[in-house]
Design an enzyme around this catalytic site. Sequence first.
Site, mmCIF file in Angstrom:
data_model
loop_
_atom_site.group_PDB
_atom_site.id
_atom_site.type_symbol
_atom_site.label_atom_id
_atom_site.label_comp_id
_atom_site.label_asym_id
_atom_site.label_seq_id
_atom_site.Cartn_x
_atom_site.Cartn_y
_atom_site.Cartn_z
ATOM 1 C CD GLU A 27 -3.189 -0.975 2.082
ATOM 2 O OE1 GLU A 27 -2.810 -0.502 3.289
ATOM 3 O OE2 GLU A 27 -4.146 -1.657 1.634
ATOM 4 C CD GLU A 83 -7.589 -1.653 10.473
ATOM 5 O OE1 GLU A 83 -6.822 -0.938 10.270
ATOM 6 O OE2 GLU A 83 -8.716 -1.128 10.791
ATOM 7 C CB VAL A 87 -3.953 -13.902 -0.025
ATOM 8 C CG1 VAL A 87 -3.173 -15.132 -0.556
ATOM 9 C CG2 VAL A 87 -5.149 -13.948 0.511
ATOM 10 N N GLY A 93 -4.809 -15.346 -6.027
ATOM 11 C CA GLY A 93 -5.582 -16.300 -7.486
ATOM 12 C C GLY A 93 -5.865 -17.566 -7.209
ATOM 13 C CB ILE A 96 -6.304 -18.041 0.048
ATOM 14 C CG1 ILE A 96 -5.899 -19.647 -0.246
ATOM 15 C CG2 ILE A 96 -6.041 -17.874 1.501
ATOM 16 C CD1 ILE A 96 -4.306 -19.464 -0.352
ATOM 17 N N GLY A 97 -8.295 -15.687 -0.359
ATOM 18 C CA GLY A 97 -8.853 -14.376 -0.135
ATOM 19 C C GLY A 97 -10.462 -14.499 -0.088
ATOM 20 C CG ASN A 124 -5.738 -2.782 -4.078
ATOM 21 O OD1 ASN A 124 -5.427 -3.473 -5.063
ATOM 22 N ND2 ASN A 124 -5.408 -3.056 -2.773
ATOM 23 C CE1 TYR A 131 -12.777 -6.735 -0.396
ATOM 24 C CE2 TYR A 131 -11.745 -4.800 -0.940
ATOM 25 C CZ TYR A 131 -11.660 -6.019 -0.193
ATOM 26 O OH TYR A 131 -10.809 -6.028 0.690
#
Length: 157
Positions: A27, A83, A87, A93, A96-97, A124, A131
């Site tokens: 980030e 928060e 991954v 990919g 897992i996320g 991002n 999302y």
Amino acid sequence: MEVNLRVAKIGDCGRLLELINELAVYEKAPDEVTVSLSEFKEAGFGQKPVWKSFVAEVDKVIVGFALFYTRYSTWKGRRIYLEDLLVTEDMRGKGIGKLLFDAVVNETKQQGFSGMVWQVLDWNEPAINFYNKYEAGLEAGWLNASLSQAQVSAFNS
């Protein structure tokens, strides 16, 4: 590949802090993580824990996590605040996320809360695309505000 999803334990805190620092680098804010390991442990597992986390393990190594807590909205009531969701780069990919995010959504549902909220950086694109698969509402027009520990310490009313 077998992924083990579980609730974080105090012994995971060192690895979680490593991943939090990895997220800060991604980030573009590597110097912003100032929390100590002892504070992190106390905040999650001390007398008054304020956060909870799900972790994803592959071969007994934590490769992702979702850290969240309860917040209160005067408009909506109790909600989960996500928060951080991360991954590791080499494990992205692989679903897992989604496992981690779904676990937080299910926690929100099981708690009977009115929803969940989080932030995503406007640049991002991989996260925004992720999302969008959930048809999440992304709100424009809100600015984040904060006071640092130094600012709070220097405050005189």
